[in-house]
Design an enzyme around this catalytic site. Structure first.
Site, short mmCIF file in Angstrom:
data_model
loop_
_atom_site.label_atom_id
_atom_site.label_comp_id
_atom_site.label_asym_id
_atom_site.label_seq_id
_atom_site.Cartn_x
_atom_site.Cartn_y
_atom_site.Cartn_z
N LYS A 63 -1.11 26.57 47.83
CA LYS A 63 -2.32 25.81 47.55
C LYS A 63 -2.09 24.34 47.85
O LYS A 63 -1.03 23.79 47.53
CB LYS A 63 -2.72 26.03 46.09
CG LYS A 63 -4.08 25.46 45.72
CD LYS A 63 -4.49 25.89 44.32
CE LYS A 63 -5.87 25.37 43.96
NZ LYS A 63 -6.33 25.85 42.63
N SER A 121 -10.97 27.07 42.74
CA SER A 121 -10.50 26.12 43.74
C SER A 121 -9.44 26.70 44.67
O SER A 121 -9.06 26.07 45.64
CB SER A 121 -9.93 24.89 43.03
OG SER A 121 -8.83 25.25 42.20
N SER A 180 -10.14 29.19 38.67
CA SER A 180 -9.77 28.92 40.06
C SER A 180 -8.86 29.95 40.71
O SER A 180 -8.65 29.91 41.92
CB SER A 180 -9.13 27.53 40.17
OG SER A 180 -10.08 26.53 39.89
#
Length: 469
Positions: free
Chosen positions: A80, A155, A179
């Site tokens: 990420k 996210s 997320s």
């Protein structure tokens, strides 16, 4: 052999471990898939195929000398873009960090590498990972791999989209308000929010906070368990880290659900509206679980304290994390972050003290509830993937939402409890949108949650449906 890019991480680990597939062959298959798919989906935003190829070749040489490096030997993995990767750009989706290259890996990245994973690149996020729709001014939007032009969630949206399309077999992310779970639901993959402390975070500005956690994503529950077995385990630098070793979560996950006590909460006790197409898909889960021998009853814990706990503690953390950025360069920080910082600035000591008391009381509520039930099941997300040009849905099932967090409450209410939760594929709407089922367990019952998810996954097979090439 099938295209290696389409196989599960567990299958690939077995092939590599038996010498039937090399890390170079797998990396070449993933590189081909990335080249064919990433331009359309925009999931991996910083890419180092040359470095990954060299790392795969070196992994093969080590394997020939001494065997595998670890459980993830030779498996390509994306990280990420909010997690620090030494020598590789980490932007947080922010123009303020567009050229930022960290000196070292943070713990979640380092643990994956130590287990033999091959770093491929960084996955797209919303600006500073704020919100559950992956779009930012540095790289643009990530598209849903099943419905181009729709959101991939967030996210960890880039991670989920990369998994769904076969660009990588494993990815990791983080979850404060959904997320890991939200993008998994939107992209028909599996995302697991572990108990706080299960996956230790370092470095961390607030090492004792419990809202935000890091965790695994995969195409199957077993893949998620494989990655969790590497990421979990204590670290002395993380004061809340749990002592249980990561190996306790390794597959297989074959406990089954016969006799399981399941609480069914289709709208979390009337607290969240759910769009009709999503509700229709998730309702089928009851029949599946009952067919597996579970005892399903409509019930939900009292989550009235969850909203004030989540909103207060989140605003406080946003103030600490983003307040200096807003003060320094407000025009280059998105409006929703500035608004949360403003809420944080208005908090008093009494507000924070009350939030802490409510968080303790909420813990007592869920502990008592899970004395009567093994798991709670509900929709992961309240809406179908929405237009990629929208910042967030402003209404759900005809109910106007008060702010950009409103449509995420099916996840944020659970985050406040500290309970482990997984999103597992539950089926598709008539429009072809993936829908996720959220399975929640008692605090620290991480393996139980994964076992139930694995049984549901096996019974339904929804996760095997991949997006069109």
């Amino acid at each position: 052999m099938s295209d290696p890019a389409d196989l599960t991480a567990v299958e690939l680990a077995g092939l590599i471990g038996r010498g039937e597939l090399s890390a170079r062959e797998l990396m070449a298959a993933c590189a081909e898939r990335i080249g064919r798919t990433n331009g359309r989906v925009n999931a991996i935003v910083t890419l180092d195929l040359e470095g990954a190829g060299a790392a795969a070749a070196a992994a093969d040489e080590r394997f020939a000398r001494r065997g595998p490096d670890g459980p993830l030997h030779g498996l390509p993995m994306a990280h990420k873009d909010t997690h620090l990767t030494g020598g590789m750009r980490t932007t947080f989706g922010s123009p303020l960090m567009a050229d930022h290259v960290p000196d070292s890996d943070e713990l979640v990245v380092a643990r994956a590498a130590a287990a033999g994973a091959i770093r491929v690149g960084k996955t797209n996020v919303p600006e500073w990972a704020a919100g559950s729709h992956t779009v930012n001014p540095v790289f643009g939007a990530t598209h849903n791999p099943y419905r181009h032009g729709r959101s991939a969630g967030g996210s960890s949206g880039g991670a989920a989209a990369a998994l769904a399309t076969g660009m990588v077999p494993l990815a990791e992310g983080s979850d404060m308000g959904g997320s890991l779970r939200n993008p998994a639901a939107f992209c028909n993959v599996v995302g697991f929010r572990p108990t706080p402390g299960r996956v230790p975070s370092h470095p961390a500005q607030l090492s004792r906070q419990t809202l935000a956690v890091q965790g695994p994503l995969g195409r199957t529950v077993a893949d998620v368990a494989l990655l969790l077995s590497v990421l979990a385990g204590p670290d002395p630098r993380a004061p809340l880290s749990l002592s249980e070793p990561g190996s306790a979560f390794a597959p297989p996950l074959d406990a089954g659900v016969d006799g399981l006590r399941v609480a069914w909460a289709p709208d979390l006790g009337g607290r969240v509206p759910v769009d009709a197409p999503v509700a229709r898909v998730v309702a089928d889960a009851v029949t599946v679980l009952e067919g597996l021998g579970a005892r399903v009853e409509p019930d939900c814990p009292d989550l009235d304290l969850a909203d004030p706990v989540f909103t207060t503690l989140r605003a406080w953390q946003f103030l600490l994390g983003f307040g200096p950025l807003v003060d320094r360069d407000p025009d280059r920080v998105k409006a929703t972050i500035r608004a949360n910082v403003d809420v944080g600035r208005a908090l008093t000591v009494s507000d924070l003290g009350l939030a802490a008391q409510r968080q303790s009381a909420l813990h007592e509520v869920v502990v008592e509830f899970f004395e009567r039930y093994d798991v709670l099941v509900s929709p992961t997300v309240q809406v179908e993937p929405f237009d990629v040009g929208l910042e967030y849905p402003t209404s759900v099932a005809g109910v106007r939402q008060p702010d950009y967090l409103g449509w995420m409450r099916s996840c944020t209410l659970i985050s406040a409890t500290g309970c482990p939760a997984v999103s597992v594929p539950a089926g598709f709407t008539a429009a072809g949108s993936p829908v996720g089922l959220q399975i929640v367990g008692a605090p620290r019952a991480d393996r139980k949650v994964l076992e139930v998810a694995a049984a549901f996954e096996t019974a339904t097979g929804h996760g095997r449906r991949r997006p069109a090439p």
